[in-house]
Design an enzyme around this catalytic site. Structure first.
Site, PDB file in Angstrom:
ATOM      1  N   TYR A  37       3.029   4.045   2.794  1.00  0.00           N
ATOM      2  CA  TYR A  37       3.210   5.477   2.564  1.00  0.00           C
ATOM      3  C   TYR A  37       2.054   6.243   3.214  1.00  0.00           C
ATOM      4  O   TYR A  37       2.274   7.227   3.926  1.00  0.00           O
ATOM      5  CB  TYR A  37       3.263   5.748   1.060  1.00  0.00           C
ATOM      6  N   LYS A 117     -12.207   3.376  -9.010  1.00  0.00           N
ATOM      7  CA  LYS A 117     -11.073   4.304  -8.922  1.00  0.00           C
ATOM      8  C   LYS A 117      -9.880   3.597  -9.563  1.00  0.00           C
ATOM      9  O   LYS A 117      -9.338   2.653  -9.007  1.00  0.00           O
ATOM     10  CB  LYS A 117     -10.789   4.628  -7.460  1.00  0.00           C
ATOM     11  N   LYS A 315     -12.061   3.302  -0.305  1.00  0.00           N
ATOM     12  CA  LYS A 315     -10.904   2.504  -0.702  1.00  0.00           C
ATOM     13  C   LYS A 315     -11.113   1.024  -0.366  1.00  0.00           C
ATOM     14  O   LYS A 315     -11.764   0.677   0.613  1.00  0.00           O
ATOM     15  CB  LYS A 315      -9.644   3.007   0.032  1.00  0.00           C
ATOM     16  N   CYS A 409      14.968 -33.741   8.454  1.00  0.00           N
ATOM     17  CA  CYS A 409      13.534 -33.444   8.477  1.00  0.00           C
ATOM     18  C   CYS A 409      13.173 -32.795   9.814  1.00  0.00           C
ATOM     19  O   CYS A 409      13.485 -33.353  10.863  1.00  0.00           O
ATOM     20  CB  CYS A 409      12.744 -34.741   8.286  1.00  0.00           C
ATOM     21  N   CYS A 433       7.904 -41.149   8.921  1.00  0.00           N
ATOM     22  CA  CYS A 433       7.798 -39.748   9.369  1.00  0.00           C
ATOM     23  C   CYS A 433       6.351 -39.419   9.761  1.00  0.00           C
ATOM     24  O   CYS A 433       5.424 -39.626   8.977  1.00  0.00           O
ATOM     25  CB  CYS A 433       8.252 -38.832   8.246  1.00  0.00           C
TER      26      CYS A 433
HETATM   27  N1  5U1 Z   1     -12.973   7.457 -10.892  1.00  0.00           N
HETATM   28  C1  5U1 Z   1     -12.473   8.609 -10.435  1.00  0.00           C
HETATM   29  N2  5U1 Z   1     -11.215   8.754 -10.074  1.00  0.00           N
HETATM   30  N3  5U1 Z   1     -11.089  10.038  -9.687  1.00  0.00           N
HETATM   31  C2  5U1 Z   1      -9.995  10.678  -9.242  1.00  0.00           C
HETATM   32  N4  5U1 Z   1     -13.145   9.752 -10.285  1.00  0.00           N
HETATM   33  C3  5U1 Z   1     -12.273  10.653  -9.819  1.00  0.00           C
HETATM   34  N5  5U1 Z   1     -12.440  11.937  -9.526  1.00  0.00           N
HETATM   35  C4  5U1 Z   1     -11.369  12.608  -9.084  1.00  0.00           C
HETATM   36  C5  5U1 Z   1     -10.112  11.991  -8.926  1.00  0.00           C
HETATM   37  C6  5U1 Z   1      -8.952  12.731  -8.445  1.00  0.00           C
HETATM   38  O1  5U1 Z   1     -11.465  13.880  -8.767  1.00  0.00           O
HETATM   39  C7  5U1 Z   1     -12.749  14.504  -8.977  1.00  0.00           C
HETATM   40  C8  5U1 Z   1     -12.870  15.507  -7.938  1.00  0.00           C
HETATM   41  C9  5U1 Z   1     -12.829  15.064 -10.357  1.00  0.00           C
END
Ligand code: 5U1
Length: 678
Positions: A37, A117, A315, A409, A433
């Site tokens: 995506y 994240k 990421k 085989c 074999c």
């Molecule tokens: N761990 C974390 N995930 N996350 C997602 N922090 C964090 N901050 C985010 C988002 C969308 O936005 C900040 C700008 C508050």
């Protein structure tokens, strides 16, 4: 002038992205992996950047989140819920850090908060006078869905804040997610009830939180983790890290992994640590978020229309990607097991390029129904071997046909044995074999088999790699000179090994049977077989029904023995072993050509003046084989009184018939010959 191809591609990308948005945001049932995506989205963004005239208000790039579910009420966020800018690699992270340092040259050290994240669903929780009044999904970033009824059922979301120093209005932002173990339990339960299962914990979290009936959400193992805030009159702390501790003091869960790190090096070290620990966490994460700690400087930097300039998501490499099956091949393993392997269009997954994925066995191949031409989702988590998760059935070419299990085989062309009830199909020519050589010889020489001391695994590898040994009988052709020429093999060791090989010729029938490496025939079964059959020839000619009459041998093992011994390659390899001089106390009948009746098959019928077993033993001691049924290969039928139908059959096939006197004469001649030879 905008080229037509560009216009068409932009239209196509938008249509595809809208379709996937609907599956992801509305149906909670994505068809393609996130990485795919993201690729479509990035391509559309790049084209729109190159041709800004093409940007329309309804382009998927012009909004942040997903479509709302109309049955849920909508909520306008007091402060937009932005997404995060991504750094896909280390240079992108370094660039983020460089921009911060350029903006604030006097800032030293630069402190960042670091936290995982989470792969869940972003929500905003609104507390007024410390009481939860509203919970909303991000939606498109400006308007989300009202999920207050469900958020109230999540145990980790406080309905009332702790302490008393909270601001009158507080919007907390964070992620609703599902732990892996809870997700697996949920899917198992849904499967048991025959309901649709979720593709991953994130979809399960989203699908659960966006239920209309809060009783359903209440039963789902949802959790909440705060990562920031929205509307807040004046942050009571100067730094992000300290503010997060404040949120925690009010009873809001924050990540136990949240840290304050120093500079780019601190970010890198934290990222490396989480990459390593990722697979040990009980929740899915797709990266690490770094935020400039100083809140005043965050405010000074501000945000674009999509993301704040003071935060970045570094990421992880995608763990799930999409690719196409180019071919399905069958590998023959050391034990003859046929493993279906998908050859793939090479793709990057989990940080490495993958071009093949095992499908393990035919059951799995059938269950996943992977076909040549299929588009599949490939997953590689951590150090784990890449796996085909599923076929994207919507993308199956009309001509794709189910894969047929090979009957021969792929390495040696022998019959494949796939007894009913077995998961694994195997090449039946174990002694012959090429794919099975090393394993066959290792087993043949092992202590409980022919016990060839000094013939270890490494040496076997070398002998096979040199082409000196292709089947067990070849061991008996090795010479001391040959072996002494090998690296790290002295003359003495070579002599010892040749002596050990020679000693192994004298064995027992049960050891030999075990040494053949027939599937399902361990030492116990080998012993049963050796007891039941007078010699190897009888065993080799035995029907599966006869084998099944032996207590302890069931239909599967009987079929495996029969399949193995019926294979012409295996039979020839066994003959070569006997010809090489393998013998055991009762094996005189199997001595090769040196014996006068070697190669001759006898059948006995009718009543003789001596017990039939004695006649049989005599014939076998002269090298003959004695079997029960007549064929053109039978050399003589020995017919006593009342011979029955075998006599007629022998005559019709032109098999010579001996009466007892004729037999004695033949034995006399043979013994004379034997004496003369011996
Ligand atoms: N761990 C974390 N995930 N996350 C997602 N922090 C964090 N901050 C985010 C988002 C969308 O936005 C900040 C700008 C508050």
């Amino acid at each position: 002038m905008i080229p037509d191809e560009v216009r068409q591609r932009v239209a196509q990308l938008r249509a595809e992205i809208r379709y996937h948005d609907h599956r992801y945001y509305v149906l909670d049932d994505p068809e393609i992996p996130d990485a795919e995506y993201d690729r479509l989205f990035a391509e559309l963004k790049a084209l729109e950047a190159a041709y800004p005239e093409l940007i329309t208000a309804d382009s998927p790039t012009q909004r942040v989140g997903g479509e709302p579910r109309p049955e849920l009420g909508s909520v306008r966020h007091a402060i937009p819920m932005l997404s995060l800018d991504n750094a896909m690699d280390d240079p992108a992270l370094a660039e983020f850090d460089r921009r911060i340092r350029t903006a604030f040259p006097a800032l030293d050290p630069v402190l960042y908060t670091a936290e995982p994240k989470l792969d869940g669903l972003a929500v905003s929780l609104r507390y007024e006078q410390g009481v939860l009044v509203l919970a909303a999904t991000r939606g498109d970033g400006t308007v989300g869905e009202d999920v207050t009824h469900n958020a109230r059922t999540i145990p980790s979301i406080p309905l009332r804040l702790l302490g008393g120093d909270w601001p009158e209005i507080l919007e907390v932002r964070g992620e609703v997610y599902m732990i892996r173990s809870g997700f697996e339990r949920l899917n198992a339960e849904l499967e048991r009830r025959g309901e649709r299962i979720f593709a991953n914990p994130r979809n399960a979290a989203a699908g659960s939180l966006r239920q209309l009936d809060p009783r359903i959400a209440a039963q789902r193992p949802l959790r909440f983790c705060a990562y920031g805030w929205g509307e807040l009159a004046a942050p009571p702390e100067p730094g992000q890290f300290a503010m997060m501790q404040r949120l925690a003091s009010w009873g809001l869960p924050i990540s136990p992994e949240l840290r304050l790190v120093e500079g780019l090096e601190g970010c890198r070290a934290y990222f490396a640590e989480l990459v390593n620990r990722r697979s040990t966490l009980d929740y899915e994460i797709d990266g690490v978020v770094f935020k400039l700690d100083r809140i005043d400087l965050q405010q000074a930097l501000g945000a674009t229309s999509h993301h704040p300039r003071w935060a970045i998501a570094r990421k992880f490499p995608a763990q799930e990607v999409m690719t196409v099956v180019v071919a399905i091949e069958f590998q023959v393993g050391r034990t003859g097991a046929l493993t279906p392997v998908a050859r793939l269009q090479p793709v990057q997954v989990g940080g490495v390029t993958v071009a093949r994925a095992s499908l393990h066995n035919f059951d799995e191949l059938k269950r996943k129904d992977v076909r040549v031409g299929d588009t599949v989702i490939l997953r590689r988590a951590g150090e784990v071997i890449p796996e085909i998760v599923r076929v994207i059935s919507e993308r199956r070419p009309p001509a794709a046909r189910p894969v047929e299990i090979p009957t021969r085989c792929p390495v040696c062309g022998s019959d494949v044995l796939y007894p009913p009830g077995e998961v694994i199909a195997r090449c039946g020519a174990g002694l012959w074999c090429p794919a099975q050589r090393k394993e066959t010889i290792r087993h043949f020489a092992s202590r409980r088999a022919l016990d060839i001391q000094g013939l270890g695994e490494k040496l076997i590898d070398r002998l096979v790699d040199l082409g000196w040994v292709r089947e067990p009988a070849d061991l008996y052709q090795l010479t001391r000179e040959q072996l002494a020429g090998l690296e790290r093999m002295g003359d003495k060791s070579a002599a010892n090994l040749i002596a050990a090989i020679a000693r192994s010729k004298e064995t027992s029938l049960e050891r030999l049977i075990y040494a053949l490496g027939i599937r399902g025939v361990g030492e116990t079964t080998a012993r049963l077989l050796a007891k039941r059959f007078a010699g190897l020839a009888e065993l080799m000619d035995a029907e599966a029904e006869t084998l099944m009459q032996i207590e302890g041998i069931g239909p599967i093992v009987a079929a495996q023995i029969k399949g193995f011994l019926a294979d012409p390659h295996n039979r020839a390899a066994i003959d070569r072993l006997i010809a090489a001089g393998i013998h055991w106390p009762e094996s005189r009948a199997l001595q090769p050509a040196s014996l006068p009746l070697a190669g001759k098959t006898f059948v006995i019928t009718g009543t003789l003046s001596r017990p039939r077993a004695a006649v049989k033993a005599k014939l076998e001691s002269l090298g003959a084989r004695v079997t029960d049924s007549i064929s053109r290969q039978t050399a003589y039928l020995v017919a006593g009184a009342s011979p029955g139908s075998k006599l007629a059959k022998a005559k019709s096939l032109g098999v010579r018939v001996l009466d007892e006197a004729g037999l004695e004469a033949l034995i006399g001649r043979a013994t004379g010959l034997s004496k003369a030879d011996g």
